[in-house]
Scaffold this active site. Structure first.
Site, PDB file in Angstrom:
ATOM      1  N   ASP A 111      10.357  -5.340   7.609  1.00 18.95           N
ATOM      2  CA  ASP A 111       8.623  -4.389   8.132  1.00 18.95           C
ATOM      3  C   ASP A 111       8.879  -3.806   9.465  1.00 18.95           C
ATOM      4  O   ASP A 111       7.826  -4.541  10.371  1.00 18.95           O
ATOM      5  CB  ASP A 111       7.475  -5.104   7.678  1.00 18.95           C
ATOM      6  N   LYS A 165       9.071   2.321   0.451  1.00 13.31           N
ATOM      7  CA  LYS A 165       8.638   2.681   2.602  1.00 13.31           C
ATOM      8  C   LYS A 165       8.000   2.950   2.169  1.00 13.31           C
ATOM      9  O   LYS A 165       9.074   4.639   2.153  1.00 13.31           O
ATOM     10  CB  LYS A 165       8.718   1.493   3.168  1.00 13.31           C
ATOM     11  N   GLY A 182       0.827  -1.141  -0.065  1.00 14.45           N
ATOM     12  CA  GLY A 182       0.140   0.295   0.058  1.00 14.45           C
ATOM     13  C   GLY A 182       0.313   1.420   0.153  1.00 14.45           C
ATOM     14  O   GLY A 182       0.397   2.314  -0.384  1.00 14.45           O
ATOM     15  N   ASP A 191      -2.391   6.929   2.688  1.00 13.08           N
ATOM     16  CA  ASP A 191      -1.220   8.531   2.138  1.00 13.08           C
ATOM     17  C   ASP A 191      -0.329   7.777   1.941  1.00 13.08           C
ATOM     18  O   ASP A 191       0.168   8.093   0.755  1.00 13.08           O
ATOM     19  CB  ASP A 191      -1.161   9.175   2.968  1.00 13.08           C
ATOM     20  N   GLY A 192       0.051   6.170   1.623  1.00 14.50           N
ATOM     21  CA  GLY A 192       1.097   5.675   1.016  1.00 14.50           C
ATOM     22  C   GLY A 192       2.775   6.182   1.338  1.00 14.50           C
ATOM     23  O   GLY A 192       3.530   6.247   0.294  1.00 14.50           O
ATOM     24  N   ARG A 230       5.573 -13.381   0.538  1.00 16.52           N
ATOM     25  CA  ARG A 230       5.645 -13.548   2.325  1.00 16.52           C
ATOM     26  C   ARG A 230       4.476 -14.874   2.708  1.00 16.52           C
ATOM     27  O   ARG A 230       3.901 -15.235   2.298  1.00 16.52           O
ATOM     28  CB  ARG A 230       5.263 -12.074   3.153  1.00 16.52           C
ATOM     29  N   ASP A 257       1.469 -11.675   6.812  1.00 20.61           N
ATOM     30  CA  ASP A 257       2.117 -10.827   5.676  1.00 20.61           C
ATOM     31  C   ASP A 257       3.240  -9.884   6.206  1.00 20.61           C
ATOM     32  O   ASP A 257       4.046  -9.488   5.469  1.00 20.61           O
ATOM     33  CB  ASP A 257       0.981  -9.456   5.537  1.00 20.61           C
TER      34      ASP A 257
HETATM   35  P1  AMP Z   1       2.418  -2.821   7.849  1.00 18.02           P
HETATM   36  O1  AMP Z   1       1.528  -3.025   9.127  1.00 18.02           O
HETATM   37  O2  AMP Z   1       2.918  -2.063   8.223  1.00 18.02           O
HETATM   38  O3  AMP Z   1       2.395  -4.437   7.726  1.00 18.02           O
HETATM   39  O4  AMP Z   1       1.187  -2.384   7.046  1.00 18.02           O
HETATM   40  C1  AMP Z   1      -0.227  -3.712   6.718  1.00 18.02           C
HETATM   41  C2  AMP Z   1      -0.856  -3.234   5.314  1.00 18.02           C
HETATM   42  O5  AMP Z   1      -1.537  -1.541   5.580  1.00 18.02           O
HETATM   43  C3  AMP Z   1      -0.367  -3.370   3.992  1.00 18.02           C
HETATM   44  O6  AMP Z   1      -0.442  -3.443   3.031  1.00 18.02           O
HETATM   45  C4  AMP Z   1       0.494  -1.949   3.948  1.00 18.02           C
HETATM   46  O7  AMP Z   1       0.763  -1.804   3.259  1.00 18.02           O
HETATM   47  C5  AMP Z   1      -0.356  -0.837   4.464  1.00 18.02           C
HETATM   48  N1  AMP Z   1       0.104   0.682   4.712  1.00 18.02           N
HETATM   49  C6  AMP Z   1       0.563   0.666   6.172  1.00 18.02           C
HETATM   50  N2  AMP Z   1       0.514   2.008   6.544  1.00 18.02           N
HETATM   51  C7  AMP Z   1       0.448   2.979   5.047  1.00 18.02           C
HETATM   52  C8  AMP Z   1       0.532   4.007   4.492  1.00 18.02           C
HETATM   53  N3  AMP Z   1       0.078   4.874   5.279  1.00 18.02           N
HETATM   54  N4  AMP Z   1      -0.185   4.677   3.780  1.00 18.02           N
HETATM   55  C9  AMP Z   1      -0.769   3.224   2.051  1.00 18.02           C
HETATM   56  N5  AMP Z   1      -0.895   1.523   3.251  1.00 18.02           N
HETATM   57  C10 AMP Z   1      -0.362   1.464   4.470  1.00 18.02           C
HETATM   58 MG    MG Z   2       3.561  -4.969   6.596  1.00 16.32          MG
END
Ligand code: AMP
Ligand code: MG
Length: 475
Positions: free
Chosen positions: A270, A119, A95, A131-132, A192, A260
């Site tokens: 991560d 990231k 994301g 917000d990506g 993963r 994941d």
């Molecule tokens: P994580 O907990 O970092 O493993 O993220 C879990 C999910 O949320 C994954 O699909 C990430 O890509 C998405 N994600 C986390 N933070 C953001 C962000 N700020 N913008 C878009 N997607 C996010």
């Molecule tokens: Mg992750």
């Protein structure tokens, strides 16, 4: 082609092309208002022939994502699902990141396939309502976690680059607005457990076979054997049991051990709300949102085992259920064996046999568990032989001391000057904040840089863990 890259050690590859049709979507990086280089990991870059880039070239590739020569032409956001805190989420995927390039690492570092992933590089089809982006503090925390873990023998992704991007972000867990950054990480694959879960969810049986093949061939370098799915699960069990053991010996709490976030290679990656627990406190929890302590310090092995069981579940169309379960059952014994090995490694000790090693480690963990002693202090003191009764009083420590008598010191265990320091190098939350504060207040990065140097010295003092794919230290 960049002049600086006309070297024969940068070896781009495009292994991902063989599975891109079902695992990834082409995306574009965000255009950032600024690109200020904050951290370049030349030690890691050396292992893939990218250290010769000058800063402007570095920013062009890792801040603006101009493709690397002969590498993949466009970023690929990876598709995956996963269990988050045991609840299935079919809306995951990269994301805020993508796979930027793949390359071969130097033979002296293992010669394996490496991914450069991002990231905070912008929106993708999987961003949902977010917000990506990545906060600069998140990027700094990722540097600290990866450097520290690598030095403590954990097989981890490495933080390759942090570039500040000049946006204001709003986050619930940081004073906001807060600064933004884009990170690049170097890791041995981004496939993963959740990548398999997604295919199983959509009944993509043929694609599961192709992904198994990809993992065996490119990530694990294993012959497929009679039943490739079993070969895969077996390798994942071994590597993730070691991952869990390595977290314990490092005193590390990952915080978000969702399926994941567990790589097929068992490489740790991560890093969000991670913490190092100061003491051997089984219930120590890293993430404020982990209210039940599901991913607490001493529950990490169980949590990762549960995730691996989800992988087994995703492989039922390719192997007998009973055979998969038999392999899953190997995990606890592997975890215990690796915990003992790593515990002795951190202490610079060898044991004449398995029972002697086990008796000592059980006694030491028992003593640590009920004590105020800091984990890093314990390893530091006991490696140096500073474990007399005055420092470590009481019956439990006496038991550990007497079990220690049957073990011997590794040759050269204390050779590095690090072992003559006054205190061990640690990374508790107060220090993380103390490193971040001068950056936030006055853009003073000196504390970060000197900490990274100190951590790397500690890593040299420890040497590498036997039986591990060699860490790419680039030395
Ligand atoms: P994580 O907990 O970092 O493993 O993220 C879990 C999910 O949320 C994954 O699909 C990430 O890509 C998405 N994600 C986390 N933070 C953001 C962000 N700020 N913008 C878009 N997607 C996010
Ligand atoms: Mg992750």
């Amino acid at each position: 082609m960049d002049e600086a890259l006309k070297t024969d050690i940068f070896h781009p590859e495009r292994a991902i092309d063989s599975i891109a049709d079902f695992i990834a979507d082409p995306v574009q990086a965000a255009e950032f208002p600024q690109t200020i280089l904050r951290f370049r990991n030349d030690r890691a870059a050396r292992t893939v022939g990218l250290d010769s880039l000058d800063d402007a070239q570095w920013i062009a590739h890792f801040g603006r994502f101009n493709p690397l020569p002969d590498a993949q032409p466009a970023p690929l956001a990876l598709r995956y699902h996963g269990h988050q805190f045991r609840a299935y989420n079919p809306d995951l995927g990269d994301g805020r990141g993508f796979l930027f390039a793949q390359m071969r690492e130097a033979a002296s570092s293992g010669g394996r396939l490496l991914d450069l992933g991002t990231k905070g590089s912008g929106l993708t089809p999987w961003s949902r309502t977010a917000d990506g982006r990545l906060t600069l503090k998140g990027g700094v925390r990722e540097i600290l976690a990866t450097e520290m873990l690598e030095a403590l023998g954990v097989t981890t992704s490495r933080t390759f680059s942090i570039i500040e991007t000049g946006e204001d972000l709003v986050r619930g867990d940081e004073p906001s607005p807060t600064r933004s950054a884009v990170m690049v990480r170097l890791s041995h694959g981004h496939i993963r457990i959740g990548s398999f879960q997604r295919l199983a969810y959509h009944d993509q049986t043929e694609e599961i076979a192709r992904l198994i093949d990809y993992c065996l061939r490119h990530l694990l370098t294993l012959e497929p054997g009679e039943v490739p799915a079993l070969t895969l699960l077996n390798a994942v069990v071994e590597r993730t049991a070691d991952l869990a053991a390595s977290y314990m010996v490092a005193g590390f709490v990952h915080g978000v051990l969702n399926s994941d976030n567990i790589a097929i290679t068992g490489e740790s990656f991560d890093y969000g709300p991670w913490r190092f627990t100061p003491r051997w406190e089984p219930g120590f929890t890293a993430a404020y949102f982990d209210q039940t302590g599901l991913y607490a310090f001493a529950r990490q092995a169980e949590a990762i085992h549960w995730d691996v069981a989800q992988l087994a579940q995703s492989l039922v169309s390719h192997a007998e259920a009973e055979a998969l379960v038999d392999i899953l059952r190997r995990y606890p014994a592997m975890y215990e064996a690796r915990l003992i090995e790593r515990f002795l490694w951190r202490l610079g000790l060898t044991a004449p046999d398995g029972d002697t090693a086990r008796t000592f480690v059980i006694a030491a963990v028992e003593a640590l568990r009920g004590s105020d002693v800091l984990i890093d202090r314990f390893f530091f003191d006991w490696r140096r032989g500073d474990h007399d009764e005055a420092r470590y009083p009481g019956a439990v420590w006496e038991k550990a001391r007497s079990a220690l008598g049957a073990l011997s010191q590794q040759p050269g265990a204390l050779d590095h000057p690090y072992w003559q320091s006054d205190s061990p190098c640690s990374m508790h939350i107060d220090e993380v904040e103390a490193i971040w504060a001068p950056i936030a207040e006055r853009d003073d990065w000196s504390a970060l840089h000197s900490k990274v140097e100190a951590i790397r010295a500690m890593g040299q003092a420890h040497g590498s863990v036997p039986g591990q794919p060699r860490a790419s230290r680039g030395e």
